[in-house]
Design an enzyme around this catalytic site. Structure first.
Site, PDB file in Angstrom:
ATOM      1  N   GLU A 128       0.247   3.615   1.833  1.00 28.90           N
ATOM      2  CA  GLU A 128       0.364   4.040   3.232  1.00 28.90           C
ATOM      3  C   GLU A 128       1.775   3.802   3.766  1.00 28.90           C
ATOM      4  OE1 GLU A 128      -2.054   5.459   5.636  1.00 28.90           O
ATOM      5  OE2 GLU A 128      -2.622   6.086   3.635  1.00 28.90           O
ATOM      6  N   THR A 185       0.805  -1.223   0.000  1.00 24.43           N
ATOM      7  CA  THR A 185       0.000   0.000   0.000  1.00 24.43           C
ATOM      8  C   THR A 185       0.838   1.273   0.000  1.00 24.43           C
ATOM      9  OG1 THR A 185      -1.398   1.344   1.458  1.00 24.43           O
ATOM     10  CG2 THR A 185      -0.180  -0.396   2.518  1.00 24.43           C
TER      11      THR A 185
HETATM   12  P1  NDP Z   1     -11.614  -4.550   2.031  1.00 22.29           P
HETATM   13  O1  NDP Z   1     -11.568  -4.026   3.413  1.00 22.29           O
HETATM   14  O2  NDP Z   1     -12.746  -4.203   1.129  1.00 22.29           O
HETATM   15  O3  NDP Z   1     -11.520  -6.150   2.074  1.00 22.29           O
HETATM   16  C1  NDP Z   1     -10.690  -6.806   2.994  1.00 22.29           C
HETATM   17  C2  NDP Z   1     -10.959  -8.292   2.899  1.00 22.29           C
HETATM   18  O4  NDP Z   1     -10.135  -8.963   3.873  1.00 22.29           O
HETATM   19  C3  NDP Z   1     -12.404  -8.696   3.206  1.00 22.29           C
HETATM   20  O5  NDP Z   1     -12.735  -9.800   2.411  1.00 22.29           O
HETATM   21  C4  NDP Z   1     -12.327  -9.112   4.668  1.00 22.29           C
HETATM   22  O6  NDP Z   1     -13.330 -10.007   5.051  1.00 22.29           O
HETATM   23  C5  NDP Z   1     -10.981  -9.808   4.656  1.00 22.29           C
HETATM   24  N1  NDP Z   1     -10.386  -9.972   5.981  1.00 22.29           N
HETATM   25  C6  NDP Z   1     -10.173  -9.023   6.918  1.00 22.29           C
HETATM   26  N2  NDP Z   1      -9.581  -9.557   7.998  1.00 22.29           N
HETATM   27  C7  NDP Z   1      -9.438 -10.876   7.746  1.00 22.29           C
HETATM   28  C8  NDP Z   1      -8.908 -11.971   8.468  1.00 22.29           C
HETATM   29  N3  NDP Z   1      -8.413 -11.833   9.697  1.00 22.29           N
HETATM   30  N4  NDP Z   1      -8.920 -13.201   7.893  1.00 22.29           N
HETATM   31  C9  NDP Z   1      -9.439 -13.379   6.657  1.00 22.29           C
HETATM   32  N5  NDP Z   1      -9.963 -12.383   5.915  1.00 22.29           N
HETATM   33  C10 NDP Z   1      -9.954 -11.149   6.462  1.00 22.29           C
HETATM   34  O7  NDP Z   1     -10.213  -4.126   1.344  1.00 22.29           O
HETATM   35  P2  NDP Z   1      -9.907  -3.831  -0.201  1.00 22.29           P
HETATM   36  O8  NDP Z   1     -10.551  -4.847  -1.044  1.00 22.29           O
HETATM   37  O9  NDP Z   1     -10.119  -2.391  -0.458  1.00 22.29           O
HETATM   38  O10 NDP Z   1      -8.317  -4.043  -0.209  1.00 22.29           O
HETATM   39  C11 NDP Z   1      -7.737  -5.321  -0.472  1.00 22.29           C
HETATM   40  C12 NDP Z   1      -6.323  -5.343   0.080  1.00 22.29           C
HETATM   41  O11 NDP Z   1      -5.541  -4.326  -0.527  1.00 22.29           O
HETATM   42  C13 NDP Z   1      -6.207  -5.099   1.578  1.00 22.29           C
HETATM   43  O12 NDP Z   1      -5.146  -5.879   2.048  1.00 22.29           O
HETATM   44  C14 NDP Z   1      -5.859  -3.626   1.687  1.00 22.29           C
HETATM   45  O13 NDP Z   1      -5.157  -3.388   2.879  1.00 22.29           O
HETATM   46  C15 NDP Z   1      -4.987  -3.457   0.463  1.00 22.29           C
HETATM   47  N6  NDP Z   1      -4.988  -2.148  -0.140  1.00 22.29           N
HETATM   48  C16 NDP Z   1      -6.152  -1.523  -0.489  1.00 22.29           C
HETATM   49  C17 NDP Z   1      -6.145  -0.319  -1.137  1.00 22.29           C
HETATM   50  C18 NDP Z   1      -7.397   0.386  -1.530  1.00 22.29           C
HETATM   51  O14 NDP Z   1      -7.320   1.600  -1.818  1.00 22.29           O
HETATM   52  N7  NDP Z   1      -8.530  -0.294  -1.594  1.00 22.29           N
HETATM   53  C19 NDP Z   1      -4.860   0.345  -1.496  1.00 22.29           C
HETATM   54  C20 NDP Z   1      -3.697  -0.420  -1.126  1.00 22.29           C
HETATM   55  C21 NDP Z   1      -3.767  -1.619  -0.484  1.00 22.29           C
HETATM   56  P3  NDP Z   1     -14.814  -9.477   5.502  1.00 22.29           P
HETATM   57  O15 NDP Z   1     -15.548  -9.201   4.220  1.00 22.29           O
HETATM   58  O16 NDP Z   1     -15.330 -10.625   6.266  1.00 22.29           O
HETATM   59  O17 NDP Z   1     -14.591  -8.234   6.320  1.00 22.29           O
HETATM   60  P1  GDR Z   2      -6.902   5.725   3.569  1.00 24.77           P
HETATM   61  O1  GDR Z   2      -8.433   5.832   3.128  1.00 24.77           O
HETATM   62  O2  GDR Z   2      -6.710   5.996   5.006  1.00 24.77           O
HETATM   63  O3  GDR Z   2      -6.118   6.536   2.597  1.00 24.77           O
HETATM   64  O4  GDR Z   2      -6.639   4.160   3.368  1.00 24.77           O
HETATM   65  P2  GDR Z   2      -9.671   6.584   3.770  1.00 24.77           P
HETATM   66  O5  GDR Z   2     -10.675   6.687   2.698  1.00 24.77           O
HETATM   67  O6  GDR Z   2     -10.093   5.974   5.062  1.00 24.77           O
HETATM   68  O7  GDR Z   2      -9.085   8.048   4.109  1.00 24.77           O
HETATM   69  C1  GDR Z   2      -8.569   8.886   3.097  1.00 24.77           C
HETATM   70  C2  GDR Z   2      -8.310  10.265   3.680  1.00 24.77           C
HETATM   71  O8  GDR Z   2      -9.558  10.887   3.974  1.00 24.77           O
HETATM   72  C3  GDR Z   2      -9.481  11.500   5.247  1.00 24.77           C
HETATM   73  N1  GDR Z   2     -10.829  11.626   5.817  1.00 24.77           N
HETATM   74  C4  GDR Z   2     -11.621  10.610   6.189  1.00 24.77           C
HETATM   75  N2  GDR Z   2     -11.451   9.274   6.104  1.00 24.77           N
HETATM   76  C5  GDR Z   2     -12.470   8.487   6.527  1.00 24.77           C
HETATM   77  N3  GDR Z   2     -12.346   7.149   6.424  1.00 24.77           N
HETATM   78  N4  GDR Z   2     -13.624   8.999   7.041  1.00 24.77           N
HETATM   79  C6  GDR Z   2     -13.838  10.354   7.152  1.00 24.77           C
HETATM   80  O9  GDR Z   2     -14.877  10.798   7.623  1.00 24.77           O
HETATM   81  C7  GDR Z   2     -12.785  11.198   6.689  1.00 24.77           C
HETATM   82  N5  GDR Z   2     -12.648  12.536   6.597  1.00 24.77           N
HETATM   83  C8  GDR Z   2     -11.470  12.788   6.067  1.00 24.77           C
HETATM   84  C9  GDR Z   2      -8.568  10.581   6.038  1.00 24.77           C
HETATM   85  O10 GDR Z   2      -8.056  11.250   7.186  1.00 24.77           O
HETATM   86  C10 GDR Z   2      -7.515  10.261   4.985  1.00 24.77           C
HETATM   87  O11 GDR Z   2      -6.552  11.264   4.959  1.00 24.77           O
HETATM   88  C11 GDR Z   2      -7.129   3.461   2.227  1.00 24.77           C
HETATM   89  C12 GDR Z   2      -7.396   2.009   2.652  1.00 24.77           C
HETATM   90  O12 GDR Z   2      -8.036   1.340   1.587  1.00 24.77           O
HETATM   91  C13 GDR Z   2      -6.098   1.294   2.976  1.00 24.77           C
HETATM   92  O13 GDR Z   2      -6.369  -0.093   3.188  1.00 24.77           O
HETATM   93  C14 GDR Z   2      -5.142   1.458   1.802  1.00 24.77           C
HETATM   94  O14 GDR Z   2      -3.920   0.822   2.114  1.00 24.77           O
HETATM   95  C15 GDR Z   2      -4.926   2.922   1.490  1.00 24.77           C
HETATM   96  O15 GDR Z   2      -6.180   3.507   1.182  1.00 24.77           O
HETATM   97  C16 GDR Z   2      -4.009   3.117   0.287  1.00 24.77           C
END
Ligand code: NDP
Ligand code: GDR
Length: 386
Positions: free
Chosen positions: A138, A136
């Site tokens: 992050e 990520t």
């Molecule tokens: P989601 O939160 O939508 O999905 C996470 C998935 O992981 C869900 O299926 C959840 O299950 C499962 N999960 C969580 N904890 C466990 C556990 N302990 N054991 C088994 N399964 C588990 O995330 P995204 O699809 O958005 O992201 C996919 C991956 O990519 C994550 O690892 C995230 O950190 C990473 N990522 C995401 C980004 C983004 O912008 N979306 C950017 C960079 C990295 P359940 O449905 O039951 O909660």
């Molecule tokens: P992020 O996504 O932390 O970048 O992680 P998120 O959408 O939670 O926050 C993005 C930015 O928005 C600001 N923010 C808020 N965020 C949330 N959730 N709720 C609010 O009300 C709000 N107001 C402002 C946050 O402070 C932040 O700066 C996502 C996840 O998908 C991670 O798993 C992944 O690794 C990174 O993106 C890349």
């Protein structure tokens, strides 16, 4: 069954990326195994359209109960499924929540990755099984340089990012130590209509839709100044697959190269329904006030004419800042440089930010029009049917 059919295992298949990736791999003719957690309610909404009754002959999508914190379970599933490719997407993925559950996040997101890699080694699958690790942006955390590339130093700013840092390096280490084809995709934020409801983009598109339809009064957000490089999840899962088809195992940045504030995302989402917002004040006193409604846009987006309830909102604050959503340490600016992916793998995104906002808003307005319809007409319709 076709002998040459590829087999994939997706952890986190019930999440946003897992759902799009499963769809993509099934289209490509893979047999797809997915790990889902046991929960007290159904948690497969995002993949229900792909689900096949296990009683059918040779189903192409098979779900297994499991958890990233359970080594035996993961090892058994990998042994039984003998995957050619593992996509490790499962994680406690909410940055803010990771401050509340740091130990669990380390276990699931950090050690969970080690469990997958160790299972491959233990089962002697080093030459057969390729691994994609969901790393990520992050990891970059406190800005060291922009735009961020594969060589920009990391400085994680949350328990989530620190756990993902362990996962990143253990993936590199197992590649170097045991010759496993294991790769990190360093993905910047990617969103879609399937995005979890508590991430900021989806929280905004849901609220903009509900407020426009008179189902919600206002929206509370945290830091409006933070900047993110937002792409569309469909483009990013395509790249996950490309990473595992490459000639060499490497680490890749995936991003659009465009960064936008949360405030601007709010403005774009509300503009889809014709709501023109003006921001006033600073910090916790900042307000997003409705300046006017573009009737044509409103009608185009909702199929309805704005009524007195909507028109009376003009001049009122729709966006408030609530410090409860601030993070103890924030990542202020993310902007990625995906030149390597573009040049070596030919990846380019199909969606830009406008397309993304459009796609999410179109989907959420349709979702909440159904709610409105049920609220206003459902009861009457039921009575008529009786
Ligand atoms: P989601 O939160 O939508 O999905 C996470 C998935 O992981 C869900 O299926 C959840 O299950 C499962 N999960 C969580 N904890 C466990 C556990 N302990 N054991 C088994 N399964 C588990 O995330 P995204 O699809 O958005 O992201 C996919 C991956 O990519 C994550 O690892 C995230 O950190 C990473 N990522 C995401 C980004 C983004 O912008 N979306 C950017 C960079 C990295 P359940 O449905 O039951 O909660
Ligand atoms: P992020 O996504 O932390 O970048 O992680 P998120 O959408 O939670 O926050 C993005 C930015 O928005 C600001 N923010 C808020 N965020 C949330 N959730 N709720 C609010 O009300 C709000 N107001 C402002 C946050 O402070 C932040 O700066 C996502 C996840 O998908 C991670 O798993 C992944 O690794 C990174 O993106 C890349």
């Amino acid at each position: 069954m076709n002998d040459k059919q590829k087999v994939a295992l997706i952890t986190g298949i019930t999440g946003q990326d897992g759902a799009y990736l499963a769809e993509l791999l099934l289209e490509k003719g893979y047999k797809v195994h997915g790990i889902k957690r046991r929960s007290s309610l159904f948690n497969t909404d995002r993949i229900d359209h792909l689900y096949e009754d296990p009683h059918t002959q040779d189903p192409q999508l098979i779900l297994h109960f499991g958890d990233m914190t359970d080594s035996m379970n993961l090892t058994r599933i990998i042994q039984e499924t003998q995957p050619d490719e593992i996509y490790n997407l499962a994680a406690m993925s909410h940055v803010k929540v990771s401050f509340d559950t740091p130990e669990y996040t380390a276990n699931a997101d950090g050690i969970g990755t080690l469990r997958i890699l160790e299972a491959i080694r233990f089962l002697g699958l080093e030459k057969k099984t390729r691994v994609y690790q969901a790393s990520t942006s992050e990891l970059y955390g406190l800005v060291q340089a922009v735009p961020q590339t594969e060589t920009t130093p990391f400085y994680p700013r949350s328990p989530y990012a620190v756990a993902k840092m362990y996962a990143y390096w253990i993936t590199v280490n197992y590649r170097e130590a045991y010759n496993i084809f294991a790769c990190n995709g360093i993905l910047f934020n990617h969103e879609s209509p399937l995005r979890g409801e508590t991430f900021v983009t989806r929280k905004i598109t849901r609220a903009a839709s509900k407020i426009a339809l008179g189902l919600q009064d206002c929206l509370y957000l945290g830091n409006l100044d933070s900047k993110r490089d937002w792409g569309h999840a469909k483009d990013y899962v395509r790249m996950m697959w490309m990473i595992l088809q490459a000639d060499e195992a490497e680490d890749w940045v995936i991003a659009t190269g465009v960064t936008t504030t949360v405030r601007e995302f709010v403005r774009m989402a509300f503009s889809y329904v014709g709501f023109d917002l003006r921001f006033e004040g600073e910090g916790v006193y900042e307000l997003g006030i409705l300046d006017g409604i573009d009737q044509e846009k409103y009608i185009q987006a909702t199929g309805q004419v704005p009524n007195t309830q909507q028109l009376e909102m003009i001049g009122k604050p729709l966006i408030h800042v609530d410090p409860a959503y601030f993070r103890p340490t924030e990542v202020d600016l993310l902007i990625g440089d995906a030149t390597k992916a573009r040049e070596k793998l030919g990846w380019t995104p199909d969606y830009d930010l406008n397309d993304l906002v459009y796609d999410m808003m179109q989907s959420d307005v349709a979702l909440f029009l159904r709610d409105l319809y049920l609220k206003e007409g459902g009861h009457k319709i039921l009575i008529q049917a009786e």
